[in-house]
Design a protein around this motif. Structure first.
Motif, PDB file in Angstrom:
ATOM      1  N   THR A  29      -5.410  -5.651 -14.651  1.00 63.29           N
ATOM      2  CA  THR A  29      -6.396  -4.575 -14.684  1.00 63.29           C
ATOM      3  C   THR A  29      -5.665  -3.242 -14.695  1.00 63.29           C
ATOM      4  OG1 THR A  29      -8.469  -3.793 -13.709  1.00 63.29           O
ATOM      5  CG2 THR A  29      -6.665  -4.267 -12.195  1.00 63.29           C
ATOM      6  N   VAL A  30      -6.368  -2.194 -15.087  1.00 63.92           N
ATOM      7  CA  VAL A  30      -5.804  -0.844 -15.178  1.00 63.92           C
ATOM      8  C   VAL A  30      -6.793   0.120 -14.542  1.00 63.92           C
ATOM      9  CG1 VAL A  30      -5.012   0.971 -16.742  1.00 63.92           C
ATOM     10  CG2 VAL A  30      -4.537  -1.408 -17.283  1.00 63.92           C
ATOM     11  N   SER A  31      -6.279   1.108 -13.819  1.00 61.29           N
ATOM     12  CA  SER A  31      -7.139   2.038 -13.103  1.00 61.29           C
ATOM     13  C   SER A  31      -7.957   2.902 -14.066  1.00 61.29           C
ATOM     14  CB  SER A  31      -6.298   2.934 -12.194  1.00 61.29           C
ATOM     15  OG  SER A  31      -5.436   3.755 -12.977  1.00 61.29           O
ATOM     16  N   SER A  32      -9.034   3.428 -13.528  1.00 60.24           N
ATOM     17  CA  SER A  32      -9.888   4.355 -14.269  1.00 60.24           C
ATOM     18  C   SER A  32     -10.408   5.388 -13.280  1.00 60.24           C
ATOM     19  CB  SER A  32     -11.058   3.601 -14.922  1.00 60.24           C
ATOM     20  OG  SER A  32     -11.908   3.062 -13.936  1.00 60.24           O
ATOM     21  N   ASP A  33     -11.226   6.316 -13.776  1.00 59.38           N
ATOM     22  CA  ASP A  33     -11.806   7.314 -12.881  1.00 59.38           C
ATOM     23  C   ASP A  33     -12.694   6.664 -11.840  1.00 59.38           C
ATOM     24  OD1 ASP A  33     -10.522   9.274 -14.297  1.00 59.38           O
ATOM     25  OD2 ASP A  33     -12.255   9.758 -15.570  1.00 59.38           O
ATOM     26  N   GLU A  34     -13.350   5.558 -12.214  1.00 63.96           N
ATOM     27  CA  GLU A  34     -14.287   4.900 -11.300  1.00 63.96           C
ATOM     28  C   GLU A  34     -13.569   3.934 -10.354  1.00 63.96           C
ATOM     29  OE1 GLU A  34     -14.643   4.918 -14.605  1.00 63.96           O
ATOM     30  OE2 GLU A  34     -16.161   6.500 -14.745  1.00 63.96           O
ATOM     31  N   VAL A  35     -12.527   3.284 -10.813  1.00 61.71           N
ATOM     32  CA  VAL A  35     -11.813   2.304 -10.002  1.00 61.71           C
ATOM     33  C   VAL A  35     -10.360   2.739  -9.912  1.00 61.71           C
ATOM     34  CG1 VAL A  35     -11.194  -0.110  -9.720  1.00 61.71           C
ATOM     35  CG2 VAL A  35     -13.355   0.480 -10.820  1.00 61.71           C
ATOM     36  N   ALA A  36      -9.972   3.236  -8.739  1.00 63.40           N
ATOM     37  CA  ALA A  36      -8.625   3.758  -8.585  1.00 63.40           C
ATOM     38  C   ALA A  36      -7.912   3.232  -7.340  1.00 63.40           C
ATOM     39  CB  ALA A  36      -8.654   5.291  -8.529  1.00 63.40           C
ATOM     40  N   ARG A  37      -8.668   2.765  -6.315  1.00 62.55           N
ATOM     41  CA  ARG A  37      -8.042   2.277  -5.088  1.00 62.55           C
ATOM     42  C   ARG A  37      -7.262   0.989  -5.377  1.00 62.55           C
ATOM     43  NH1 ARG A  37     -10.972   0.337  -1.546  1.00 62.55           N
ATOM     44  NH2 ARG A  37      -9.695   0.763   0.269  1.00 62.55           N
ATOM     45  N   PHE A  38      -6.108   0.871  -4.748  1.00 62.47           N
ATOM     46  CA  PHE A  38      -5.258  -0.298  -4.985  1.00 62.47           C
ATOM     47  C   PHE A  38      -5.956  -1.592  -4.588  1.00 62.47           C
ATOM     48  CE2 PHE A  38      -1.814  -3.140  -3.301  1.00 62.47           C
ATOM     49  CZ  PHE A  38      -1.391  -3.575  -4.544  1.00 62.47           C
ATOM     50  N   ASP A  39      -6.655  -1.585  -3.445  1.00 60.13           N
ATOM     51  CA  ASP A  39      -7.353  -2.801  -3.008  1.00 60.13           C
ATOM     52  C   ASP A  39      -8.372  -3.253  -4.044  1.00 60.13           C
ATOM     53  OD1 ASP A  39      -7.455  -2.142   0.589  1.00 60.13           O
ATOM     54  OD2 ASP A  39      -5.920  -2.977  -0.706  1.00 60.13           O
ATOM     55  N   ASP A  40      -9.102  -2.291  -4.634  1.00 62.36           N
ATOM     56  CA  ASP A  40     -10.097  -2.647  -5.653  1.00 62.36           C
ATOM     57  C   ASP A  40      -9.419  -3.183  -6.909  1.00 62.36           C
ATOM     58  OD1 ASP A  40     -12.086  -1.784  -3.940  1.00 62.36           O
ATOM     59  OD2 ASP A  40     -12.099   0.245  -4.760  1.00 62.36           O
ATOM     60  N   LEU A  41      -8.320  -2.547  -7.303  1.00 61.66           N
ATOM     61  CA  LEU A  41      -7.596  -3.020  -8.490  1.00 61.66           C
ATOM     62  C   LEU A  41      -7.021  -4.412  -8.260  1.00 61.66           C
ATOM     63  CD1 LEU A  41      -5.712   0.289  -9.395  1.00 61.66           C
ATOM     64  CD2 LEU A  41      -7.620  -0.720 -10.659  1.00 61.66           C
ATOM     65  N   LEU A  42      -6.522  -4.656  -7.052  1.00 62.78           N
ATOM     66  CA  LEU A  42      -5.962  -5.969  -6.753  1.00 62.78           C
ATOM     67  C   LEU A  42      -7.040  -7.045  -6.778  1.00 62.78           C
ATOM     68  CD1 LEU A  42      -3.468  -7.572  -6.016  1.00 62.78           C
ATOM     69  CD2 LEU A  42      -3.879  -7.029  -3.610  1.00 62.78           C
ATOM     70  N   ASP A 100       0.827  -1.209   0.000  1.00 67.06           N
ATOM     71  CA  ASP A 100       0.000   0.000   0.000  1.00 67.06           C
ATOM     72  C   ASP A 100       0.864   1.263   0.000  1.00 67.06           C
ATOM     73  OD1 ASP A 100      -2.409  -1.322  -0.097  1.00 67.06           O
ATOM     74  OD2 ASP A 100      -2.591  -1.452   2.068  1.00 67.06           O
ATOM     75  N   ASP A 101       1.890   1.295   0.854  1.00 63.34           N
ATOM     76  CA  ASP A 101       2.762   2.474   0.918  1.00 63.34           C
ATOM     77  C   ASP A 101       3.546   2.648  -0.382  1.00 63.34           C
ATOM     78  OD1 ASP A 101       1.888   2.943   3.478  1.00 63.34           O
ATOM     79  OD2 ASP A 101       3.582   1.940   4.441  1.00 63.34           O
ATOM     80  N   LEU A 102       4.045   1.544  -0.936  1.00 63.07           N
ATOM     81  CA  LEU A 102       4.836   1.634  -2.170  1.00 63.07           C
ATOM     82  C   LEU A 102       3.974   2.090  -3.346  1.00 63.07           C
ATOM     83  CD1 LEU A 102       6.983  -1.606  -1.826  1.00 63.07           C
ATOM     84  CD2 LEU A 102       7.737   0.750  -1.517  1.00 63.07           C
ATOM     85  N   VAL A 103       2.746   1.571  -3.427  1.00 61.60           N
ATOM     86  CA  VAL A 103       1.859   1.980  -4.518  1.00 61.60           C
ATOM     87  C   VAL A 103       1.456   3.448  -4.349  1.00 61.60           C
ATOM     88  CG1 VAL A 103      -0.394   1.587  -5.584  1.00 61.60           C
ATOM     89  CG2 VAL A 103       1.035  -0.352  -4.945  1.00 61.60           C
ATOM     90  N   ALA A 104       1.225   3.879  -3.105  1.00 55.25           N
ATOM     91  CA  ALA A 104       0.899   5.288  -2.870  1.00 55.25           C
ATOM     92  C   ALA A 104       2.054   6.193  -3.330  1.00 55.25           C
ATOM     93  CB  ALA A 104       0.597   5.514  -1.388  1.00 55.25           C
ATOM     94  N   GLU A 105       3.284   5.767  -3.052  1.00 53.47           N
ATOM     95  CA  GLU A 105       4.445   6.540  -3.508  1.00 53.47           C
ATOM     96  C   GLU A 105       4.534   6.540  -5.031  1.00 53.47           C
ATOM     97  OE1 GLU A 105       8.030   5.218  -1.705  1.00 53.47           O
ATOM     98  OE2 GLU A 105       9.314   6.469  -2.940  1.00 53.47           O
ATOM     99  N   LEU A 127      -1.767   6.009 -15.886  1.00 55.80           N
ATOM    100  CA  LEU A 127      -2.678   5.115 -15.179  1.00 55.80           C
ATOM    101  C   LEU A 127      -1.867   4.090 -14.396  1.00 55.80           C
ATOM    102  CD1 LEU A 127      -5.099   4.432 -18.179  1.00 55.80           C
ATOM    103  CD2 LEU A 127      -5.392   6.151 -16.380  1.00 55.80           C
ATOM    104  N   VAL A 128      -2.550   3.424 -13.460  1.00 57.21           N
ATOM    105  CA  VAL A 128      -1.908   2.384 -12.661  1.00 57.21           C
ATOM    106  C   VAL A 128      -2.362   1.021 -13.174  1.00 57.21           C
ATOM    107  CG1 VAL A 128      -1.652   1.374 -10.374  1.00 57.21           C
ATOM    108  CG2 VAL A 128      -1.757   3.856 -10.634  1.00 57.21           C
ATOM    109  N   SER A 129      -1.410   0.191 -13.578  1.00 53.07           N
ATOM    110  CA  SER A 129      -1.738  -1.189 -13.982  1.00 53.07           C
ATOM    111  C   SER A 129      -1.326  -2.130 -12.872  1.00 53.07           C
ATOM    112  CB  SER A 129      -1.042  -1.571 -15.284  1.00 53.07           C
ATOM    113  OG  SER A 129       0.319  -1.855 -15.071  1.00 53.07           O
ATOM    114  N   VAL A 130      -2.164  -3.146 -12.607  1.00 51.37           N
ATOM    115  CA  VAL A 130      -1.895  -4.148 -11.576  1.00 51.37           C
ATOM    116  C   VAL A 130      -1.937  -5.523 -12.241  1.00 51.37           C
ATOM    117  CG1 VAL A 130      -2.651  -5.189  -9.418  1.00 51.37           C
ATOM    118  CG2 VAL A 130      -2.859  -2.710  -9.746  1.00 51.37           C
ATOM    119  N   LEU A 131      -0.822  -6.221 -12.209  1.00 49.37           N
ATOM    120  CA  LEU A 131      -0.727  -7.579 -12.761  1.00 49.37           C
ATOM    121  C   LEU A 131      -0.546  -8.550 -11.603  1.00 49.37           C
ATOM    122  CD1 LEU A 131      -0.285  -9.685 -15.039  1.00 49.37           C
ATOM    123  CD2 LEU A 131       2.160  -9.094 -14.941  1.00 49.37           C
TER     124      LEU A 131
END
Length: 536
Positions: A491-504, A381-386, A396-400
């Motif tokens: 997955t890749v973030s969007s305006d509607e889905v941006a929180r890391f937990d949701d993307l994960l 969480d801290d690393l992704v926030a940074e 955008l943020v991509s999560v694999l």
């Protein structure tokens, strides 16, 4: 007598008194400084401990959610298949379909579908293989057929059960699903087939008029939850529990038998009082300091998200002394060393560094996976926030999420030391493949995650494929005798889905689909697929 008088005079001389007073003052000042710094270090230790407990609790909550999510996803998909008539309860392929659900969910004990008529199709794990039961009712005649199948789901034996009285409509999962429109979780109860405690995710299948035509479900035994509560990284005697109200749904395996049944066959779980955990004193996600049997403990209660349908919370506790004993012992040692004489300052500086060493060790252990050296779930969480803070406009943020295909077979065939080596190789190759600044972590088991900044979904997809190919190549080259590959969910973030937990969670769901449908490939999340279809 003369020598004694001379000695007394020397002790009374102004110079001697001044030197002794100066030395005494120096010792007192050093002791005061030592006490103040030690108390400060003790406070720092407790602050680090509270932060570690928060991260540990978040990690355990995430593990529990990931443990339950496949069952939720499966019953949702199954309900849609039955509602769209792609599956019919009386189809002979239903058993094989239910088996396919169990094959990708090791935590699931059984899968089934029950009808308002009392008809029923059920597949469950049975030792190394499986067993099935089908209840049919034709012209008022009830027939119950049981089959025993091997690990490949090939038929071994068939038996007609003449004395079977099972009625799906009377079971908790059926009644619970009738009252809601989405996935419903039961309270813990005793499974009819295995006699073990568990919970069931069920979903009512409804026709266009809203009438229930079937109920599908997945059984999840509580025993599997206990393994998610082992090996806390915060303290040697720290413990984690899953609780519902004042009942302990799951505890570490060290507690032995965690459930019993009364004379009526009703499930009885351990209570918080029986495991020595105090109830929460305040609302919210707060680390409490409580006293149990004269021992001070740090305790945190955190509820699972309310939209998950299970009213559970995760409790993590650890004795305060595990974080402060080192500091307290060092303070006492420093007092004696200070009183020793001329080495006061040097010993004091040495011991102050020694006092802070446990704090640094706690911080490192709380954020690093010990096997691969990658970031663990608590640090992500801290690393992704940074990473987000460094993003440029439009990025955008991509999560694999990826894990290994054939990893269990590797462990079974060659031993866990070989499996550990495979995990180390994956970690090394991931670090060598990603860009500087990308976040790489291990979620647990054989599951890893890569978080990157991208400008388009196509860029994220290409990068994910390249990473997956690099991991597969590494495993093939370094372990040619082991058929191990990798699958990924992206997955890749969007305006509607941006929180890391949701993307994960989206990436994990896509990974489950990849493991089931197309091993060795990258599966896009359902949201990205829907978005692409809408764009076309």
């Amino acid at each position: 007598m003369f020598r004694r008088l001379r000695l007394d005079r020397r002790l009374r001389s102004p110079r001697t008194v001044y030197l002794l007073a100066s030395l005494a003052l120096l010792i007192v000042l050093q002791l005061v400084a030592t006490t103040v710094s030690s108390l400060s270090a003790r406070d720092d230790s407790l602050a680090v401990a509270r932060a570690a407990i928060v991260r540990e609790t978040d990690a355990r909550v995430g593990s529990i959610l990931r443990y339950l999510e496949p069952a939720e996803f499966s019953v949702g998909v199954s309900a849609r298949l039955f509602e769209s008539d792609l599956l019919q309860p009386d189809d002979l392929v239903v058993e094989r379909y239910l088996h396919s659900q169990l094959a990708v969910m090791p935590q699931a004990a059984g899968a089934f579908v029950g009808l308002p008529s009392g008809e029923f199709v059920f597949v469950n794990r049975d030792g190394e293989g499986f067993s099935s039961k089908r209840i049919t009712i034709e012209e008022g005649v009830r027939t119950v057929e049981s089959q025993r199948l091997d690990a490949a789901f090939e038929l071994l034996a068939t038996e007609e059960l003449l004395d079977d009285t099972y009625d799906p409509r009377e079971r908790p999962w059926y009644r619970t699903a009738m009252d809601v429109e989405s996935v419903a979780w039961t309270d813990p109860y005793v499974f009819f087939t295995t006699g073990k405690p568990g919970v069931t995710a069920s979903h009512a299948v409804r026709d266009s008029s809203g009438l229930v035509t079937a109920v599908v479900g997945i059984d999840v035994e509580l025993d599997g939850l206990a393994t998610l509560l082992e090996n806390l990284g915060i303290a040697a005697s720290g413990e984690a529990f899953v609780v519902s109200g004042d009942r302990v749904v799951a505890a570490p395996t060290s507690f032995g038998d965690q459930s019993t049944t009364d004379e009526n066959g009703e499930l009885r779980l351990l209570t918080l009082d029986e495991v020595g955990v105090p109830p929460p004193e305040v609302d919210g996600e707060t680390v409490q300091t409580t006293t149990v049997d004269g021992r001070r403990e740090l305790v945190m209660h955190q509820m699972l998200p309310s939209d998950r349908g299970v009213e559970w919370s995760v409790v993590v506790r650890a004795p305060e002394s595990e974080f402060t004993d080192v500091v307290d012992d060092q303070r006492r040692s420093l007092w004696w060393m200070t009183l020793g004489g001329g080495t006061v300052v040097l010993l004091g500086a040495f011991l102050l560094v020694w006092v802070t060493r446990p704090i640094n060790r706690l911080q490192t252990e709380a954020s690093t996976d010990p096997l691969t050296g990658l970031a663990n779930r608590r640090a992500l969480d801290d690393l992704v926030a940074e990473l987000r803070r460094s993003a440029a406009d439009g990025e955008l943020v991509s999560v694999l999420a990826l894990d290994l295909d054939g990893f269990k077979q590797l462990n079974d065939r060659f031993g866990h030391h070989r499996g550990d080596r495979a995990l180390e190789l994956v970690g090394e190759r991931l670090l060598a493949t990603v860009r500087t600044g990308d976040v790489v972590g291990r979620l647990g088991g054989d599951e890893f995650v890569v978080v990157q900044l991208v400008t388009t979904v196509d860029q994220a997809t290409e990068s994910a494929r390249r990473i997956l190919a690099a991991v597969a190549e590494e495993l093939h080259e370094r372990m040619p005798d082991a058929a191990v590959g990798a699958s990924g969910g992206l997955t890749v973030s969007s305006d509607e889905v941006a929180r890391f937990d949701d993307l994960l969670r989206e990436a994990d769901a896509a990974l489950i689909t990849a493991k089931r449908d197309a091993r060795g490939l990258v599966q896009l999340s359902e949201r990205l697929v829907d978005s692409a279809l809408a764009g076309n």
